[in-house]
Write a protein that holds these residues in place. Structure first.
Motif, PDB file in Angstrom:
ATOM      1  N   CYS A  61      60.424   0.234 -28.935  1.00  0.00           N
ATOM      2  CA  CYS A  61      58.773   0.385 -28.028  1.00  0.00           C
ATOM      3  C   CYS A  61      58.572  -0.496 -29.623  1.00  0.00           C
ATOM      4  CB  CYS A  61      58.716   1.839 -28.462  1.00  0.00           C
ATOM      5  SG  CYS A  61      56.519   1.655 -28.591  1.00  0.00           S
ATOM      6  N   ARG A  62      58.042  -1.760 -29.258  1.00  0.00           N
ATOM      7  CA  ARG A  62      57.848  -2.756 -30.547  1.00  0.00           C
ATOM      8  C   ARG A  62      56.380  -2.557 -30.237  1.00  0.00           C
ATOM      9  NH1 ARG A  62      58.293  -8.022 -28.271  1.00  0.00           N
ATOM     10  NH2 ARG A  62      59.397  -7.439 -26.300  1.00  0.00           N
ATOM     11  N   THR A  63      55.669  -3.034 -31.594  1.00  0.00           N
ATOM     12  CA  THR A  63      54.066  -3.699 -31.500  1.00  0.00           C
ATOM     13  C   THR A  63      54.031  -4.944 -31.391  1.00  0.00           C
ATOM     14  OG1 THR A  63      53.679  -1.391 -32.557  1.00  0.00           O
ATOM     15  CG2 THR A  63      51.922  -3.313 -32.599  1.00  0.00           C
ATOM     16  N   VAL A  64      52.929  -5.482 -31.228  1.00  0.00           N
ATOM     17  CA  VAL A  64      52.679  -7.418 -31.206  1.00  0.00           C
ATOM     18  C   VAL A  64      51.531  -7.163 -31.586  1.00  0.00           C
ATOM     19  CG1 VAL A  64      52.688  -9.259 -29.667  1.00  0.00           C
ATOM     20  CG2 VAL A  64      54.737  -7.383 -29.234  1.00  0.00           C
ATOM     21  N   ALA A  65      51.566  -7.763 -33.221  1.00  0.00           N
ATOM     22  CA  ALA A  65      50.553  -7.977 -33.251  1.00  0.00           C
ATOM     23  C   ALA A  65      50.006  -9.663 -33.926  1.00  0.00           C
ATOM     24  CB  ALA A  65      49.581  -7.328 -34.648  1.00  0.00           C
ATOM     25  N   LEU A  66      49.698 -10.717 -33.226  1.00  0.00           N
ATOM     26  CA  LEU A  66      50.292 -11.573 -33.327  1.00  0.00           C
ATOM     27  C   LEU A  66      48.391 -12.614 -34.049  1.00  0.00           C
ATOM     28  CD1 LEU A  66      50.592 -13.619 -29.707  1.00  0.00           C
ATOM     29  CD2 LEU A  66      52.215 -12.625 -31.884  1.00  0.00           C
ATOM     30  N   SER A  67      49.090 -13.242 -35.704  1.00  0.00           N
ATOM     31  CA  SER A  67      48.259 -13.988 -36.447  1.00  0.00           C
ATOM     32  C   SER A  67      47.484 -14.771 -35.586  1.00  0.00           C
ATOM     33  CB  SER A  67      48.879 -14.678 -37.414  1.00  0.00           C
ATOM     34  OG  SER A  67      49.769 -16.068 -36.999  1.00  0.00           O
ATOM     35  N   LYS A  68      46.497 -16.082 -36.380  1.00  0.00           N
ATOM     36  CA  LYS A  68      45.570 -16.591 -35.367  1.00  0.00           C
ATOM     37  C   LYS A  68      47.240 -17.854 -35.017  1.00  0.00           C
ATOM     38  CE  LYS A  68      44.890 -19.571 -39.466  1.00  0.00           C
ATOM     39  NZ  LYS A  68      43.608 -20.551 -40.085  1.00  0.00           N
ATOM     40  N   PRO A  69      46.707 -18.964 -34.151  1.00  0.00           N
ATOM     41  CA  PRO A  69      47.668 -19.297 -33.373  1.00  0.00           C
ATOM     42  C   PRO A  69      48.089 -20.191 -34.526  1.00  0.00           C
ATOM     43  CG  PRO A  69      45.578 -19.628 -31.894  1.00  0.00           C
ATOM     44  CD  PRO A  69      45.367 -18.541 -32.952  1.00  0.00           C
ATOM     45  N   GLU A  71      49.019 -24.736 -35.172  1.00  0.00           N
ATOM     46  CA  GLU A  71      48.528 -26.245 -34.381  1.00  0.00           C
ATOM     47  C   GLU A  71      49.628 -26.568 -32.582  1.00  0.00           C
ATOM     48  OE1 GLU A  71      48.135 -29.769 -36.837  1.00  0.00           O
ATOM     49  OE2 GLU A  71      46.936 -29.013 -38.078  1.00  0.00           O
ATOM     50  N   ASP A  72      51.264 -25.964 -32.758  1.00  0.00           N
ATOM     51  CA  ASP A  72      51.956 -26.040 -31.700  1.00  0.00           C
ATOM     52  C   ASP A  72      50.772 -25.021 -30.609  1.00  0.00           C
ATOM     53  OD1 ASP A  72      52.885 -28.345 -33.001  1.00  0.00           O
ATOM     54  OD2 ASP A  72      54.456 -26.512 -34.115  1.00  0.00           O
ATOM     55  N   GLU A  73      51.357 -23.919 -31.129  1.00  0.00           N
ATOM     56  CA  GLU A  73      50.062 -23.330 -30.092  1.00  0.00           C
ATOM     57  C   GLU A  73      49.363 -23.178 -29.583  1.00  0.00           C
ATOM     58  OE1 GLU A  73      52.769 -18.842 -32.119  1.00  0.00           O
ATOM     59  OE2 GLU A  73      50.380 -19.619 -32.909  1.00  0.00           O
ATOM     60  N   GLN A  74      47.973 -23.795 -29.888  1.00  0.00           N
ATOM     61  CA  GLN A  74      46.554 -23.714 -29.669  1.00  0.00           C
ATOM     62  C   GLN A  74      46.619 -25.850 -28.340  1.00  0.00           C
ATOM     63  OE1 GLN A  74      43.949 -24.843 -33.364  1.00  0.00           O
ATOM     64  NE2 GLN A  74      45.123 -22.855 -34.611  1.00  0.00           N
ATOM     65  N   SER A  75      48.088 -26.054 -28.981  1.00  0.00           N
ATOM     66  CA  SER A  75      48.332 -27.252 -27.815  1.00  0.00           C
ATOM     67  C   SER A  75      48.968 -26.628 -26.631  1.00  0.00           C
ATOM     68  CB  SER A  75      48.928 -28.098 -28.386  1.00  0.00           C
ATOM     69  OG  SER A  75      50.029 -27.789 -28.781  1.00  0.00           O
ATOM     70  N   GLN A  76      49.479 -25.020 -26.563  1.00  0.00           N
ATOM     71  CA  GLN A  76      50.239 -24.396 -25.410  1.00  0.00           C
ATOM     72  C   GLN A  76      49.369 -23.872 -24.274  1.00  0.00           C
ATOM     73  OE1 GLN A  76      52.276 -21.811 -27.466  1.00  0.00           O
ATOM     74  NE2 GLN A  76      54.072 -23.268 -27.742  1.00  0.00           N
ATOM     75  N   ARG A  81      51.759 -17.835 -25.643  1.00  0.00           N
ATOM     76  CA  ARG A  81      52.724 -17.006 -26.643  1.00  0.00           C
ATOM     77  C   ARG A  81      52.743 -15.955 -26.926  1.00  0.00           C
ATOM     78  NH1 ARG A  81      49.083 -16.717 -31.841  1.00  0.00           N
ATOM     79  NH2 ARG A  81      47.181 -16.129 -31.440  1.00  0.00           N
ATOM     80  N   TYR A  82      52.077 -15.341 -25.787  1.00  0.00           N
ATOM     81  CA  TYR A  82      52.122 -13.499 -25.273  1.00  0.00           C
ATOM     82  C   TYR A  82      53.023 -13.834 -24.129  1.00  0.00           C
ATOM     83  CZ  TYR A  82      47.456 -13.828 -27.300  1.00  0.00           C
ATOM     84  OH  TYR A  82      46.190 -14.196 -28.155  1.00  0.00           O
ATOM     85  N   ALA A  83      53.039 -13.918 -23.722  1.00  0.00           N
ATOM     86  CA  ALA A  83      54.519 -13.930 -22.504  1.00  0.00           C
ATOM     87  C   ALA A  83      55.421 -14.292 -22.857  1.00  0.00           C
ATOM     88  CB  ALA A  83      54.164 -15.370 -21.482  1.00  0.00           C
ATOM     89  N   ALA A  84      55.426 -14.474 -24.775  1.00  0.00           N
ATOM     90  CA  ALA A  84      57.362 -14.596 -25.412  1.00  0.00           C
ATOM     91  C   ALA A  84      57.196 -13.376 -25.317  1.00  0.00           C
ATOM     92  CB  ALA A  84      56.926 -16.109 -25.742  1.00  0.00           C
TER      93      ALA A  84
END
Length: 258
Positions: A61-69, A71-76, A81-84
């Motif tokens: 059981c793990r928690t995912v709390a992503l920071s702001k994307p 530059e590379d993620e903004q182009s995806q 990045r959530y699907a990963a």
């Protein structure tokens, strides 16, 4: 009146046992579980997540709390990045905020365009249907709080040095946008509350009671999770028992000023 700590712990304990059983069921059956925790700042997402995962195996059981994307993620593709971070067989993933950032903070604070926000609201149900069609159990919770309760909690963060790190410039800027966040939430609910991935709103003005309500709902909406724990052969130890060898660290001296 808020739920007292002792009463809360007494009510939580049997649910925690059920959560452990649920995790055992997920591991044995290969179930993939995603739980999304959304809500305003200070709603109580972190505490709710801790209540769910506290006694579970962190490898399962793990928690995912992503920071702001970046530059590379903004182009995806937005969801990429959530699907990963989606679960593999037998895993439980708790999203402390999720792809719904785009429908909330990004839209209200102007971090995305209106066209991007509208496109998200059209695409999110399609993305989520792909997840549930593939067999993922998807649960979406919105933790509700009144504005006066939110203000009180923000003030508590400001005054408590152990909670000060939780208070960000975005939190402060959002104080004047309570109604805008409400409008964005309502638009999000209208567009993304679907039969296969419905939203569940939980009152978190009393955070302890809210955690209990959320956990009870989560457990009740999963299939029958009863799986007997495996038998463990634990023979009596017939060797010679010995004490562990260790050194004692001397206490820190009292260096009082002369």
């Amino acid at each position: 009146m808020g739920l007292k700590g002792k009463e809360y712990r007494e009510l939580l304990e049997p649910m925690t046992e059920e959560l452990v059983g649920m995790a055992r069921w997920a591991r044995v059956t290969g179930a993939r579980i995603v739980v999304i925790f959304e809500g305003r700042d200070t709603a109580g997402k972190g505490g709710a997540i801790r209540a769910v995962r506290d006694r579970l195996n962190p490898r399962q059981c793990r928690t995912v709390a992503l920071s702001k994307p970046s530059e590379d993620e903004q182009s995806q593709w937005y969801f990429q990045r959530y699907a990963a971070h989606l679960p593999h067989a037998g895993e439980i993933v708790l999203f402390d905020r999720s792809w719904y950032n785009r429908a909330g903070v990004e839209r209200v604070m102007g971090y995305c365009s209106e066209e991007q926000a509208e496109a998200f609201l059209e695409q999110a149900p399609i993305f989520e249907k792909q997840l549930t069609d593939d067999g993922i159990f998807l649960f979406k919770y919105w933790l509700t709080t009144d504005q006066d309760e939110q203000e009180e909690r923000l003030r508590e963060r400001l005054d408590d040095p152990l909670k000060r790190w939780k208070l960000s410039p975005v939190d402060l800027a959002a104080r004047d946008k309570y109604d805008a966040y409400t409008d964005a939430r309502e638009a999000m609910l209208r567009a993304t509350h679907t039969d296969n991935a419905p939203w569940t709103l939980v009152d978190f003005n009393d955070q302890k009671r809210g955690r209990l309500t959320l956990i009870r709902d989560l457990l009740d909406r999963l299939p029958d999770q009863h799986v007997e724990p495996p038998e463990i052969d634990f023979p009596d130890f017939d060797g010679e028992l010995s004490a562990e060898s260790f050194s004692v660290i001397e206490p820190i001296a009292d260096y009082s000023a002369d």
